[in-house]
Design a protein around this motif. Structure first.
Motif, short mmCIF file in Angstrom:
data_model
loop_
_atom_site.label_atom_id
_atom_site.label_comp_id
_atom_site.label_asym_id
_atom_site.label_seq_id
_atom_site.Cartn_x
_atom_site.Cartn_y
_atom_site.Cartn_z
N PHE A 41 8.10 -7.73 1.50
CA PHE A 41 7.15 -7.29 2.51
C PHE A 41 7.55 -7.83 3.88
CE2 PHE A 41 4.88 -6.85 -1.43
CZ PHE A 41 4.10 -5.71 -1.25
N ALA A 42 7.37 -7.00 4.90
CA ALA A 42 7.70 -7.39 6.26
C ALA A 42 6.60 -6.87 7.18
CB ALA A 42 9.05 -6.83 6.67
N SER A 43 6.56 -7.36 8.40
CA SER A 43 5.52 -7.00 9.36
C SER A 43 5.43 -5.49 9.55
CB SER A 43 5.81 -7.67 10.70
OG SER A 43 4.96 -7.15 11.72
N ALA A 44 4.21 -4.95 9.40
CA ALA A 44 4.00 -3.52 9.62
C ALA A 44 4.23 -3.15 11.08
CB ALA A 44 2.60 -3.11 9.18
N LYS A 45 3.88 -4.04 11.98
CA LYS A 45 4.06 -3.77 13.41
C LYS A 45 5.53 -3.62 13.77
CE LYS A 45 -0.14 -6.20 14.95
NZ LYS A 45 -0.83 -5.01 15.45
N LYS A 46 6.39 -4.36 13.06
CA LYS A 46 7.83 -4.32 13.35
C LYS A 46 8.57 -3.29 12.50
CE LYS A 46 8.00 -9.18 14.75
NZ LYS A 46 8.61 -10.51 14.48
N ASN A 47 7.88 -2.72 11.51
CA ASN A 47 8.53 -1.76 10.62
C ASN A 47 7.68 -0.50 10.44
OD1 ASN A 47 10.98 -3.38 9.27
ND2 ASN A 47 9.23 -4.77 9.47
N PRO A 48 7.28 0.16 11.52
CA PRO A 48 6.41 1.34 11.39
C PRO A 48 7.06 2.49 10.63
CG PRO A 48 7.26 1.15 13.62
CD PRO A 48 7.61 -0.13 12.93
N ALA A 49 8.39 2.56 10.64
CA ALA A 49 9.08 3.66 9.96
C ALA A 49 8.93 3.56 8.44
CB ALA A 49 10.56 3.66 10.32
N ALA A 50 8.57 2.38 7.93
CA ALA A 50 8.40 2.21 6.49
C ALA A 50 7.02 2.61 5.99
CB ALA A 50 8.67 0.74 6.11
N ILE A 51 6.12 2.97 6.90
CA ILE A 51 4.75 3.33 6.54
C ILE A 51 4.67 4.80 6.16
CG2 ILE A 51 2.37 3.45 7.35
CD1 ILE A 51 2.98 1.15 9.24
N PRO A 52 4.20 5.16 4.96
CA PRO A 52 4.07 6.57 4.56
C PRO A 52 3.09 7.29 5.48
CG PRO A 52 3.82 5.10 2.67
CD PRO A 52 3.77 4.24 3.88
N ASP A 53 3.39 8.56 5.80
CA ASP A 53 2.51 9.30 6.70
C ASP A 53 1.61 10.28 5.96
OD1 ASP A 53 4.35 11.17 5.92
OD2 ASP A 53 4.78 11.92 7.93
N GLN A 54 1.76 10.41 4.65
CA GLN A 54 0.88 11.28 3.89
C GLN A 54 0.77 10.79 2.46
OE1 GLN A 54 2.50 15.27 3.24
NE2 GLN A 54 4.46 14.54 4.00
N GLY A 55 -0.25 11.29 1.77
CA GLY A 55 -0.51 10.86 0.41
C GLY A 55 -1.92 10.33 0.28
N THR A 56 -2.35 10.05 -0.94
CA THR A 56 -3.64 9.45 -1.21
C THR A 56 -3.44 8.03 -1.68
OG1 THR A 56 -4.63 11.59 -1.80
CG2 THR A 56 -5.76 9.61 -2.57
N PHE A 57 -4.15 7.10 -1.06
CA PHE A 57 -3.95 5.68 -1.33
C PHE A 57 -5.28 5.02 -1.65
CE2 PHE A 57 -1.02 7.28 1.87
CZ PHE A 57 0.21 6.99 1.31
N ALA A 58 -5.21 3.87 -2.29
CA ALA A 58 -6.40 3.06 -2.55
C ALA A 58 -6.39 1.86 -1.62
CB ALA A 58 -6.42 2.60 -4.00
N PHE A 59 -7.53 1.63 -0.98
CA PHE A 59 -7.71 0.43 -0.16
C PHE A 59 -8.54 -0.55 -0.97
CE2 PHE A 59 -10.29 -2.13 2.71
CZ PHE A 59 -9.32 -2.65 3.58
N VAL A 60 -8.01 -1.72 -1.21
CA VAL A 60 -8.65 -2.70 -2.09
C VAL A 60 -8.97 -3.98 -1.32
CG1 VAL A 60 -8.41 -4.09 -4.17
CG2 VAL A 60 -7.45 -1.77 -4.10
N GLU A 61 -10.22 -4.42 -1.45
CA GLU A 61 -10.61 -5.73 -0.94
C GLU A 61 -10.80 -6.66 -2.13
OE1 GLU A 61 -13.93 -7.84 1.95
OE2 GLU A 61 -14.55 -6.15 0.71
N LEU A 62 -10.08 -7.76 -2.15
CA LEU A 62 -10.25 -8.80 -3.17
C LEU A 62 -11.07 -9.91 -2.53
CD1 LEU A 62 -9.65 -10.16 -5.89
CD2 LEU A 62 -7.50 -10.98 -4.91
N VAL A 63 -12.31 -10.03 -2.97
CA VAL A 63 -13.22 -11.02 -2.40
C VAL A 63 -12.92 -12.38 -3.03
CG1 VAL A 63 -15.62 -11.68 -2.04
CG2 VAL A 63 -14.97 -9.25 -2.04
#
Length: 219
Positions: free
Chosen positions: A120-142
């Motif tokens: 894993f690397a910084s999303a801000k520095k690697n925007p090209a690695a972020i998928p632009d479509q698809g269905t994803f799950a957002f998970v909060e682990l409390v």
């Protein structure tokens, strides 16, 4: 201005804003899609089924950054999904999970980290690695802190299916909260991906105490 509609799938009585007429949103009770439009009163059976239930606000829009200024809590911008965090809490952990792998994770002090294949690397520095479509799950682990160590208390899971939603990960840490569609469940492959991550990053004793979470991820 809001008006009342009814979910044809479960009969729930809901409120919807007039500016959403003609759009489709998911029912907060059963997660089935609802075409928002003015309609006649529901059938007698549907009405009676909900006669003792309080009116529930419908899941309204998942605002984009151009819709609302960043900063206010979801409850202050006219629409929220029950259980969705208002902001990213420092102690909790957050994940975006694709079909069978963790796409991104949020680490306190580091922000969103994107999966670049070999780690894993910084999303801000690697925007090209972020998928632009698809269905994803957002998970909060409390995570709750007892007197010593951490305790995994709860998983909260939501769906993200808006095209281009994950670009929010490199713009602002909390913007992804405005891209969530509705509560959902993880698939078996998604559960495996998250469980493998927890096994690598949390002590055995901590996982052993989180019996409900482990049972859900391994069933």
């Amino acid at each position: 201005m809001t008006f009342q509609i009814f979910c044809k799938s479960c009969g729930s009585k809901l409120n919807a804003r007039e500016d959403l007429i003609g759009q489709t949103r998911n029912c907060p009770k059963c997660s089935q899609p609802i075409l928002i439009q003015r309609e006649e009163a529901p059938t007698e059976s549907a009405a009676s089924a909900e006669s003792t239930e309080p009116t529930t606000p419908i899941i309204v829009n998942a605002p984009t950054i151009t819709d609302v200024p960043m900063g206010p809590k979801l409850g202050e911008i006219g629409g929220y999904i029950e259980g969705l965090p208002e902001r990213l809490e420092y102690r909790n952990r957050y994940f975006v999970i694709g079909t069978d792998r963790i796409i991104a994770l949020w680490e306190p002090g580091k922000g969103w980290q994107i999966n670049v294949g070999n780690g894993f690397a910084s999303a801000k520095k690697n925007p090209a690695a972020i998928p632009d479509q698809g269905t994803f799950a957002f998970v909060e682990l409390v995570v709750e802190p007892p007197e010593e160590g951490d305790r995994l208390k709860e998983l909260k899971i939501f769906k993200v299916s808006i095209r281009g939603a994950l670009t929010a990960l490199y713009r602002d840490d909390g913007e992804i909260l405005h891209k969530v569609d509705s509560p959902c469940e993880l698939t078996k492959s998604q559960k495996n991906a998250l469980m493998n991550h927890l096994q690598r990053n949390f002590m055995f004793e901590i996982l052993a105490e989180a019996k409900e979470i482990v049972a859900y991820l391994t069933q």
